[in-house]
Scaffold this motif. Structure first.
Motif, PDB file in Angstrom:
ATOM      1  N   PRO A  54       0.815  -1.226   0.000  1.00  0.00           N
ATOM      2  CA  PRO A  54       0.000   0.000   0.000  1.00  0.00           C
ATOM      3  C   PRO A  54       0.845   1.271   0.000  1.00  0.00           C
ATOM      4  N   LEU A  55       1.966   1.240   0.734  1.00  0.00           N
ATOM      5  CA  LEU A  55       2.846   2.410   0.774  1.00  0.00           C
ATOM      6  C   LEU A  55       3.402   2.714  -0.609  1.00  0.00           C
ATOM      7  N   LEU A  56       3.910   1.701  -1.289  1.00  0.00           N
ATOM      8  CA  LEU A  56       4.494   1.915  -2.609  1.00  0.00           C
ATOM      9  C   LEU A  56       3.433   2.303  -3.634  1.00  0.00           C
ATOM     10  N   SER A  57       2.246   1.730  -3.529  1.00  0.00           N
ATOM     11  CA  SER A  57       1.162   2.094  -4.450  1.00  0.00           C
ATOM     12  C   SER A  57       0.827   3.575  -4.312  1.00  0.00           C
ATOM     13  N   ARG A  58       0.828   4.070  -3.093  1.00  0.00           N
ATOM     14  CA  ARG A  58       0.554   5.486  -2.872  1.00  0.00           C
ATOM     15  C   ARG A  58       1.698   6.352  -3.396  1.00  0.00           C
ATOM     16  N   LEU A  59       2.934   5.928  -3.160  1.00  0.00           N
ATOM     17  CA  LEU A  59       4.077   6.728  -3.600  1.00  0.00           C
ATOM     18  C   LEU A  59       4.225   6.740  -5.113  1.00  0.00           C
ATOM     19  N   TRP A 124      16.465  -9.331  -0.627  1.00  0.00           N
ATOM     20  CA  TRP A 124      16.877  -8.156  -1.392  1.00  0.00           C
ATOM     21  C   TRP A 124      15.829  -7.765  -2.422  1.00  0.00           C
ATOM     22  N   ALA A 125      15.252  -8.733  -3.113  1.00  0.00           N
ATOM     23  CA  ALA A 125      14.308  -8.435  -4.186  1.00  0.00           C
ATOM     24  C   ALA A 125      12.892  -8.190  -3.675  1.00  0.00           C
ATOM     25  N   LEU A 126      12.665  -8.350  -2.379  1.00  0.00           N
ATOM     26  CA  LEU A 126      11.309  -8.245  -1.858  1.00  0.00           C
ATOM     27  C   LEU A 126      10.705  -6.857  -2.086  1.00  0.00           C
ATOM     28  N   GLY A 127      11.385  -5.829  -1.639  1.00  0.00           N
ATOM     29  CA  GLY A 127      10.859  -4.481  -1.820  1.00  0.00           C
ATOM     30  C   GLY A 127      10.760  -4.090  -3.278  1.00  0.00           C
ATOM     31  N   LEU A 128      11.742  -4.506  -4.075  1.00  0.00           N
ATOM     32  CA  LEU A 128      11.733  -4.173  -5.503  1.00  0.00           C
ATOM     33  C   LEU A 128      10.600  -4.890  -6.229  1.00  0.00           C
ATOM     34  N   GLY A 129      10.343  -6.127  -5.828  1.00  0.00           N
ATOM     35  CA  GLY A 129       9.211  -6.840  -6.417  1.00  0.00           C
ATOM     36  C   GLY A 129       7.889  -6.171  -6.081  1.00  0.00           C
ATOM     37  N   LEU A 130       7.773  -5.666  -4.864  1.00  0.00           N
ATOM     38  CA  LEU A 130       6.565  -4.939  -4.471  1.00  0.00           C
ATOM     39  C   LEU A 130       6.395  -3.667  -5.301  1.00  0.00           C
ATOM     40  N   LEU A 131       7.504  -3.021  -5.644  1.00  0.00           N
ATOM     41  CA  LEU A 131       7.439  -1.828  -6.484  1.00  0.00           C
ATOM     42  C   LEU A 131       6.872  -2.165  -7.861  1.00  0.00           C
ATOM     43  N   LYS A 133       4.917  -4.623  -8.601  1.00  0.00           N
ATOM     44  CA  LYS A 133       3.488  -4.898  -8.408  1.00  0.00           C
ATOM     45  C   LYS A 133       2.702  -3.606  -8.259  1.00  0.00           C
ATOM     46  N   ALA A 134       3.238  -2.668  -7.475  1.00  0.00           N
ATOM     47  CA  ALA A 134       2.542  -1.403  -7.245  1.00  0.00           C
ATOM     48  C   ALA A 134       2.369  -0.619  -8.534  1.00  0.00           C
ATOM     49  N   GLU A 135       3.298  -0.789  -9.454  1.00  0.00           N
ATOM     50  CA  GLU A 135       3.218  -0.095 -10.741  1.00  0.00           C
ATOM     51  C   GLU A 135       2.327  -0.830 -11.735  1.00  0.00           C
ATOM     52  N   GLY A 136       1.831  -1.981 -11.333  1.00  0.00           N
ATOM     53  CA  GLY A 136       0.944  -2.728 -12.218  1.00  0.00           C
ATOM     54  C   GLY A 136       1.651  -3.389 -13.381  1.00  0.00           C
ATOM     55  N   ARG A 137       2.943  -3.674 -13.212  1.00  0.00           N
ATOM     56  CA  ARG A 137       3.711  -4.307 -14.301  1.00  0.00           C
ATOM     57  C   ARG A 137       3.784  -5.814 -14.061  1.00  0.00           C
ATOM     58  N   GLY A 138       2.651  -6.451 -14.250  1.00  0.00           N
ATOM     59  CA  GLY A 138       2.564  -7.867 -13.961  1.00  0.00           C
ATOM     60  C   GLY A 138       3.357  -8.745 -14.907  1.00  0.00           C
ATOM     61  N   ARG A 139       3.356  -8.404 -16.197  1.00  0.00           N
ATOM     62  CA  ARG A 139       4.003  -9.279 -17.180  1.00  0.00           C
ATOM     63  C   ARG A 139       5.520  -9.371 -17.000  1.00  0.00           C
ATOM     64  N   ILE A 183      14.430  -9.088 -11.473  1.00  0.00           N
ATOM     65  CA  ILE A 183      13.490  -8.226 -10.755  1.00  0.00           C
ATOM     66  C   ILE A 183      14.129  -6.882 -10.436  1.00  0.00           C
ATOM     67  N   THR A 184      15.398  -6.899 -10.062  1.00  0.00           N
ATOM     68  CA  THR A 184      16.106  -5.663  -9.755  1.00  0.00           C
ATOM     69  C   THR A 184      16.184  -4.756 -10.977  1.00  0.00           C
ATOM     70  N   VAL A 185      16.555  -5.343 -12.119  1.00  0.00           N
ATOM     71  CA  VAL A 185      16.645  -4.556 -13.359  1.00  0.00           C
ATOM     72  C   VAL A 185      15.274  -4.007 -13.739  1.00  0.00           C
ATOM     73  N   ILE A 186      14.248  -4.829 -13.661  1.00  0.00           N
ATOM     74  CA  ILE A 186      12.897  -4.405 -14.023  1.00  0.00           C
ATOM     75  C   ILE A 186      12.420  -3.280 -13.115  1.00  0.00           C
ATOM     76  N   ALA A 187      12.705  -3.393 -11.820  1.00  0.00           N
ATOM     77  CA  ALA A 187      12.218  -2.400 -10.865  1.00  0.00           C
ATOM     78  C   ALA A 187      12.935  -1.065 -10.981  1.00  0.00           C
ATOM     79  N   LEU A 188      14.238  -1.104 -11.250  1.00  0.00           N
ATOM     80  CA  LEU A 188      15.028   0.127 -11.219  1.00  0.00           C
ATOM     81  C   LEU A 188      15.040   0.886 -12.534  1.00  0.00           C
TER      82      LEU A 188
END
Length: 202
Positions: A54-59, A124-131, A133-139, A183-188
């Motif tokens: 929820p925090l990342l979705s808001r940010l 390590w990838a937990l927070g980045l994976g949540l990011l 998800k928050a951006e709606g980049r499921g694929r 996941i790190t590359v995708i998130a950053l």
């Protein structure tokens, strides 16, 4: 994305049954015992994800840069919690597996290090994976999971059949590393920059 969730679960089941067939149920039980003591991420992930998503979705709706910094802090916090847990467990007697599950499990001590490495990488990838998800980049996330799950099955079973159980768990660690790097590359990187890294899963 339901079909892909089913696929991932099927791959995990395939790995479990095939690994049991190669190393035996005793070996699989030994690995599960090590995970029970040295794999806290299944519990920690919920503790991080429950407030984190929820925090990342808001940010994300405010600033992607702020969301990315928050995701990195969540990942760092998850890694810190994993290290703290492992440090506490490390204070226990060296034969902790034998004390908890019986002395027959002492021989699985060689699985502790690769299992711990896996926990740190997932953390390590937990927070980045949540990011992601928050951006709606499921694929892109599905793509990274597909790479990791496939590599996990191939490496673990190949190494189990040719070298043994310890090598198989290190193979799992390599597969997790590949998935976590994706996941790190995708998130950053911005979404437009990672399309070439993924395939059309529609």
């Amino acid at each position: 994305l339901f079909p892909y969730t089913t696929l991932f679960r099927s791959l995990n089941l395939l790995l479990v049954f095939a690994l049991a067939g190669i190393v035996g149920t005793d070996g699989l039980g030994g690995f599960r015992a090590v995970q029970a003591v040295f794999a806290p991420i299944s519990l920690l992930s919920q503790a991080v994800a429950f407030p984190g998503l929820p925090l990342l979705s808001r940010l994300v709706s405010i600033s992607r840069a702020r969301a990315r910094r928050a995701a990195l802090r969540l990942s760092a916090a998850a890694v810190g919690l994993v290290f703290a847990y492992l440090a506490i467990v490390a204070l226990l007697p060296r034969n902790v597996l034998g004390l908890v599950f019986g002395h027959a499990f002492d021989r699985y001590g060689s699985l502790i290090l690769p299992t711990a490495v896996i926990q740190v990488m997932i953390g390590w990838a937990l927070g980045l994976g949540l990011l992601v998800k928050a951006e709606g980049r499921g694929r892109p996330l599905v793509f990274s999971h597909l790479v990791g799950s496939t590599a996990n099955v191939v490496l673990a079973l190949t190494l189990a059949a040719t070298i043994g159980l310890t090598a198989a768990v290190w193979g799992m660690a390599i597969a997790v590393a590949a998935e976590m790097m994706l996941i790190t590359v995708i998130a950053l990187r911005p979404a437009s920059d990672v399309t070439e890294l993924t395939v059309d899963l529609a």
